[in-house]
Design an enzyme around this catalytic site. Structure first.
Site, PDB file in Angstrom:
ATOM      1  NE  ARG A   1      -4.264  -1.376   0.015  1.00  0.00           N
ATOM      2  CZ  ARG A   1      -4.372  -2.432  -0.810  1.00  0.00           C
ATOM      3  NH1 ARG A   1      -3.394  -2.734  -1.651  1.00  0.00           N
ATOM      4  NH2 ARG A   1      -5.468  -3.153  -0.798  1.00  0.00           N
TER       5      ARG A   1
ATOM      6  CG  HIS B   1      -3.126  -1.464  -7.168  1.00  0.00           C
ATOM      7  ND1 HIS B   1      -3.675  -0.787  -6.111  1.00  0.00           N
ATOM      8  CD2 HIS B   1      -3.075  -2.761  -6.763  1.00  0.00           C
ATOM      9  CE1 HIS B   1      -3.946  -1.618  -5.121  1.00  0.00           C
ATOM     10  NE2 HIS B   1      -3.589  -2.827  -5.488  1.00  0.00           N
TER      11      HIS B   1
ATOM     12  CD  GLU C   1      -3.259   2.619  -5.947  1.00  0.00           C
ATOM     13  OE1 GLU C   1      -4.237   1.947  -6.279  1.00  0.00           O
ATOM     14  OE2 GLU C   1      -2.295   2.193  -5.307  1.00  0.00           O
TER      15      GLU C   1
HETATM   16  C1  8YV Z   1      -6.587  -6.181  -5.465  1.00  0.00           C
HETATM   17  C2  8YV Z   1      -4.971  -5.556  -3.672  1.00  0.00           C
HETATM   18  O1  8YV Z   1      -6.626  -6.400  -6.797  1.00  0.00           O
HETATM   19  O2  8YV Z   1      -6.079  -7.442  -2.798  1.00  0.00           O
HETATM   20  C3  8YV Z   1      -5.566  -6.359  -2.585  1.00  0.00           C
HETATM   21  O3  8YV Z   1      -5.508  -5.896  -1.444  1.00  0.00           O
HETATM   22  O4  8YV Z   1      -4.283  -4.638  -3.442  1.00  0.00           O
HETATM   23  C4  8YV Z   1      -5.188  -5.810  -5.100  1.00  0.00           C
HETATM   24  O5  8YV Z   1      -4.219  -6.668  -5.565  1.00  0.00           O
HETATM   25  C5  8YV Z   1      -7.532  -5.082  -5.097  1.00  0.00           C
HETATM   26  O6  8YV Z   1      -7.526  -4.870  -3.724  1.00  0.00           O
HETATM   27  C6  8YV Z   1      -8.939  -5.368  -5.550  1.00  0.00           C
HETATM   28  O7  8YV Z   1      -9.894  -4.819  -4.673  1.00  0.00           O
END
Ligand code: 8YV
Length: 333
Positions: free
Chosen positions: A242, A289, A271
């Site tokens: 993150r 991402h 983001e």
């Molecule tokens: C997801 C991500 O694609 O799963 C997670 O926490 O950061 C990503 O890889 C995204 O969150 C989809 O909601």
């Protein structure tokens, strides 16, 4: 629950997931794939039994105050739940679930790819060649740093951190890690990983730092100007977790000043926009991402969303329940 639950999905999901959801539930799908505004989210959550958001939806206390009294579950499509006020949802008796595990290997692959690509200047080289700047091989052109024999520091040794450690060992990296809690000795030994209780001490040693901890109040800007200053000038940072874990303005300044050699980023504080200073730096790879962006991960994430909804409908505990710190698990009635 006897009749089909009304399930509201905030983004377009893989078609096979949407089809199955539409078969099983009274599902409201999106026509377009833009993130909903806060007003749209408030409206959408006000009339459903199950709400399926993603990382692009800010499910804060205000949105939760609009939740339908019928709302039985927030089934997040994604592993991280920092965009959801889980404590408030929990206090209102609304369980939250996520989709862990299925995206572990793909996200670790991306972290490893960024380690290799940033240290060998792969994206910069591609950009230069396309700009007509490749005029032939040169003994001192495009030199990067060797991966084999280097030290990798993993910040956050959960599933994805451990999956990266397995890859890193195959590339000849010596694995170090910092985690709130030390992992069991047996796993440490299997991964040949060295624990550092003191993050600052680890930062001064490693050639690569890869971030794998969640965004929480205690990890906010964990990597800040002072910690960047402790890193080696020939080191690199990779972040597939993150954006909030790194002070992005401080990172941009450190990259510009040569405090560290480069960065491979897949996530950002604001983001979808990276800090503007990062855009002009040649020693940064900016990925959009895509840690879990494989057909396989996204299909399996959808499967987990379906399983969590079905479990809740059948009055079983949803398998991927996320609890706020200190809360204890209770089986839904
Ligand atoms: C997801 C991500 O694609 O799963 C997670 O926490 O950061 C990503 O890889 C995204 O969150 C989809 O909601």
């Amino acid at each position: 629950m006897k009749s089909k639950p009304k399930v509201v999905v905030t983004r377009r999901l893989p078609i096979e997931v949407e089809t199955r959801m539409a078969d099983l539930f009274d599902t409201i799908l999106r026509d377009d794939d833009t993130p909903m505004t806060q007003a749209e989210l408030a409206d959408a959550i006000s009339d459903c039994d199950v709400f399926v958001p993603t990382v692009t939806d800010e499910i804060d206390a205000a949105i939760l105050s609009s939740a339908s009294p019928r709302l039985r579950l927030i089934a997040n499509f994604g592993a991280g739940t920092d965009h959801i006020d889980v404590a408030t949802a929990h206090a209102k008796g609304i369980p939250v679930t996520n989709t862990p595990g299925v995206l572990t290997e793909d996200t670790a692959d991306l972290a490893m790819a960024l380690i290799l690509a940033v240290s060998r200047r792969l994206v910069e080289g591609d950009r230069r060649l396309r700009a007509g700047e490749f005029i032939g091989w040169g003994p001192t052109h495009m030199l990067g740093h060797r991966v084999r024999g280097g030290k990798l520091g993993i910040l956050g040794m959960g599933r994805i951190g451990q999956a990266l450690a397995r890859r890193a060992t195959a590339f000849g990296l010596d694995v170090h890690y910092h985690n709130r809690r030390r992992i069991p000795k047996g796993i440490e030994d299997t991964l040949s990983a060295t624990w550092h209780e003191d993050l600052d001490a680890m930062l001064g040693e490693v050639n690569f730092l890869s971030i794998h901890c969640p965004a929480t109040p205690s990890t906010y800007h964990l990597i800040n100007e002072a910690r960047l200053a402790k890193m080696r000038p020939d080191s690199y940072i990779v972040n597939t977790a993150r954006g909030e874990v790194i002070d992005e303005a401080a990172l941009a300044a450190a990259l510009k000043a040569g405090v560290i050699s480069g960065a491979g980023l897949d996530v950002y504080e604001g983001e979808p926009d990276p800090h503007p200073d990062l855009l002009d730096l040649p020693n940064v790879i900016l990925a959009p991402h895509i840690g879990s962006a494989t057909h396989e991960s996204r299909r399996e994430m959808g499967e987990l969303v379906l399983i969590n909804i079905r479990a809740m409908m059948d009055h079983h505990a949803a398998p991927n329940r996320v609890l706020p710190p200190g809360a204890t698990f209770q089986v839904a009635s």
